[in-house]
Every structure is written in C-alpha cells, then in structure tokens.
Design an enzyme around this catalytic site. Sequence first.
Site, mmCIF file in Angstrom:
data_model
loop_
_atom_site.group_PDB
_atom_site.id
_atom_site.type_symbol
_atom_site.label_atom_id
_atom_site.label_comp_id
_atom_site.label_asym_id
_atom_site.label_seq_id
_atom_site.Cartn_x
_atom_site.Cartn_y
_atom_site.Cartn_z
ATOM 1 C CG ASP A 122 37.095 44.471 36.097
ATOM 2 O OD1 ASP A 122 36.574 44.526 37.231
ATOM 3 O OD2 ASP A 122 37.552 43.419 35.610
ATOM 4 C CG ASP A 171 36.605 39.403 41.800
ATOM 5 O OD1 ASP A 171 35.441 39.827 41.774
ATOM 6 O OD2 ASP A 171 37.392 39.511 40.840
ATOM 7 C CD GLU A 226 22.602 44.517 47.539
ATOM 8 O OE1 GLU A 226 22.053 44.736 48.623
ATOM 9 O OE2 GLU A 226 21.993 44.420 46.458
ATOM 10 N N GLY A 248 31.084 47.556 43.786
ATOM 11 C CA GLY A 248 30.283 48.644 44.343
ATOM 12 C C GLY A 248 28.802 48.306 44.499
HETATM 13 C C1 GLA Z 1 37.384 40.723 38.121
HETATM 14 C C2 GLA Z 1 38.052 41.818 38.927
HETATM 15 C C3 GLA Z 1 39.377 42.175 38.296
HETATM 16 C C4 GLA Z 1 40.263 40.933 38.233
HETATM 17 C C5 GLA Z 1 39.548 39.825 37.478
HETATM 18 C C6 GLA Z 1 40.307 38.512 37.545
HETATM 19 O O1 GLA Z 1 37.046 41.163 36.845
HETATM 20 O O2 GLA Z 1 37.219 42.946 39.034
HETATM 21 O O3 GLA Z 1 40.018 43.195 39.030
HETATM 22 O O4 GLA Z 1 40.568 40.526 39.537
HETATM 23 O O5 GLA Z 1 38.255 39.600 38.012
HETATM 24 O O6 GLA Z 1 39.630 37.451 36.949
#
Ligand code: GLA
Length: 504
Positions: A323, A263, A304, A302
């Site tokens: 998210d 992430d 780049e 999503g």
């Molecule tokens: C981001 C991700 C989520 C989750 C959180 C955890 O927001 O997109 O899916 O993994 O971090 O902190």
Amino acid sequence: MHRIAAFVFLAILSWTLPSFGKDVSGRWRLLRHTDDGNTLETFLEIKQQGSHISGTLLVAWGNLLISDGRLQDHDISFTVSIAPTYAFRFTGKVDGNEMQLIQYDPNVGSFPVSGIRMKENESTSPARLPLPDLRELPDNGLARTPPMGWNSWNFFHDKIDDSTVRQIADAMVASGMRAAGYVYLNIDDTWQGQRDTAGLIQPNKKFPNMKALADYVHSKGLKLGIYSSPGPRTCGSYEGSYGHEEQDANTFAEWGIDYLKYDWCSAFRIYQDSEMRAVYQKMGDALIRTRRPIVYSLCQYGKEDVWRWGKLVSGNLWRTTGDIRDNAASMFSNAEAELELAPWAEPGHWNDPDMLEVGNGSMSAEEYRTHLTLWSVLAAPLIAGNDIRNMTAETRETLTNSEVIAVDQDRLGKQGRRVLKRGDIEIWTRPLAGDAVAIALINMGSDDTSLSLEWKQLGIDDVAVARDLWKHQDLPQKASRYAGTIVGHGCVLIRVQRQHGSSS
Ligand code: GLA
C-alpha cells in the site's frame, strides 16, 4: 537464607507455571461489532508464562506478533506492532473463557472487542475448495488507456457510505474531474454486510441500495466500482467472495458495477501464493461470464510476478507493490518498484503502483505534482484518493492538468523507463504517439538542484517543440535542452515533439 530460597523458588514457579485458574494460553476468537451492523472476527493465539504473554494476532491480511503482553490478576494488555510508527494496543479483563478488551487503533480510535476461547478442534478458516485448471482467458476489451477515477480507501477508510459516494459523484462533475477523464468511482473495503440464506451478498447499513447508488452514479456520467477478496475475509475483515465467486460476480453485474478491485487479503489462509493465478482466474472467468463490461483490478501487492500472468486471467491492472502512504518515500519507492516492468504494460493491461495520495495533506504541492508526473510517465492508473468535495484549487489543478493526463492516457500505451540517474536527479522518458516523448526530470533528493540537459544526451534528435506541461509553456532554449533548477522532491515534465511527428 531459607526465606530467600523460598522466595526465589516461588518467583520461578510463578513465572514458569500459569497462575491457577487464570491460564489464558490457547486460541481466542475476537469479535468487534461495527456501527454498520457487522461482527468482525480476528483470532488471537497466546501463550502465558506467569504474568508474561506472547503470541500472535491473526488478522485477515497477516499474522502479527504481540509484544509487551501482561496478565496481572484479571487484567490483560498487549501491543501489536504493524509498522515502526503504527501499533494497536489492547487492554482489558479476562474472566475464564471470555475476555473484554478495548482495542486502540491510532487510525480509528478506541473500540470494544470481546474474546471467546476456542475449542481445540475449532478452525480459524473454512475448508479449501478446488481451483480451476489454468487456461488463458480472453481479453475483456476494456481499459485501452490506464483507468482513471477515484477510490474511497486512501482518505475515507471505513468512513464511506452511500451519501458520501453520491456527494463525491456530484463533486467529480462540479470540480471538472469527470471532464478531465476520472470516471470510475470505486467503493473500497467496508461496504459488505452478510449473505442471505441463498448466499447472496448484501451491502451493510451504510449502503442501503447498491443498485440505486449505481443508477445515481451512472446518471452523472460516471461508473461505479466495488471491492472484494478471493479469501473468506477482506483486509478489513469484511465478507469476502470465497466460495461465492460466481454468485458475487453476478450480483455485481446486476447492481450495475463497472469495476472490481479484488484484494488477496485472507486468501493466504486458504491458498499458496503459487496458486494466485488460478485464484484470480476463477473470478476473471466469472466476470466475463456476466457479459457486463467490468474492469478487473488485481490487488495482490505484486506477488508471484503478477505482470507475467495478469492479462491471462483477464486482468486490466495489477498492483505492483504494497500500500502507498501519503509521503514522498512511499511514493518514490512505489514508482521505483516498476523500474523493470515497462515491457508488461500495454493497452488493456497496466502495472498499478497504487492509488494517488494527491491532496491528502502530508506531501507538498511539489511532491504531489511529482506523484502525478511519475504515475503519468509510468502509464499508471490514475485513481484519485482524496476528498474531492473539499479539495483546494491547487489540488484540483494538479489532478486535472490535461497536458499531464494526456501523457498518462497516451494511446500508444507504452510505459516509461528511467534512462538516466545523476545523483538525486532521475530522468524518465516515455514514448508517445505522433513521434513525441515525455521527459520527466525528477529530483528525488530534498535539496534544490540545478540541471542542464541536452535532449541529444537522451538520444532524442530533431526536436521541433519542447513544452513544459506543468507551466503550460514551450521552452525557450530553441527546444534543444533543458536548463534550470529543480526543487527538492520536485520535477519538470516536458513533452518533446520531433520535427517529423504530428501531435495528433
Ligand atoms: C489492502 C489494499 C488497500 C485497501 C485495503 C482495504 O490493504 O491494498 O488498497 O483496499 O486493503 O482493506
């Protein structure tokens, strides 16, 4: 008159100049001690003008403006808006170079945060490390159909630990989720502890022995996934893999990890967005070199045009949006963000509109069926995000509908597209192996709407069988058309089999 002038002068002075000895302007390091044994860091940059405070809170995933900032004597308070209906509120006391705050987060509750004033030359992020030259990494051979499993984030957030993961593993077997194909159990953010003196990442108190947990999960016929960030900090401010990419990949492999969600989060403080491919290549390469089959899930929302290069860094899936939330608007908008992305999905490489919210409580049963329908037509990864231990029979039936899952897992691996939009009704189709087609009739509006549609209107001829995959029955109208009412935010999912095809 003189008195009024003096008053106005003093008022202006007190507004423009910080009150003596109480200037809080500058940069502050905010520390929060968590029950799992971590000290999580964020930063505050503030400017004081009299009793007014403005500035920015620097969290791992972004810079957030503060509003309603006040300083009265030693009392400080400010708000940080995250979304129109979601904000943190800070209140507390400042004393010289220290402040003691209570942070209220509607998702988590209240917790203490202490602040220490930073020195002029102190930096909020580590120095930049070099990135590899771009090259094409080999396909890791995994995820020939979209990955299926479960992830802790949507329901548990930071309340996830070893014993809950074991209980979820048991429930995956007992509920029939494993039998339906959901095999990856993915631990999301907040499992991390500190690094040891050799730089090896340790799990925190909530996960006493990650290898033993992996063994347990494997003993149930499931696979274990984990989460990290290419930045120094994860989105939840936990330890990221920055500067330890290879070491972490090896640690994950030694623990028996089968899936990594990686992430972006605080990586934006070190790298430009345009460098994402190299950043993700670094970990992709490290994973391949472990020689353990580890599904590689790219999570950078999503940016780049990740679909253009995700597979070149050995990625198996890549998020296409921010998210998801447990509401119909979010679910629909994540699906529609993939309108143009069908060409980029193929066996081993999938667009990921984010994890499922099915069963989390804020959508209706119809809406959750629409959620699974859209995800299946999109050939999306099906990563459940609910509490499997306590789901209703209806949620279980939605998640384990084998006919719908068969659409998602179709071996052709072609992502569906929207082919028709009539008012609130959208028709999405997905070509399936054996000369069949999945047809989703989706009502994006909240009113029930009737629809009559000949398959011919979609260019589909010679239909032998048309089957309603939620009702588990063949359509009566001699298979040539659909006629019926689709409830608000509901859907019908039909599999049509052409005469000359075979369902094998
Ligand atoms: C981001 C991700 C989520 C989750 C959180 C955890 O927001 O997109 O899916 O993994 O971090 O902190």
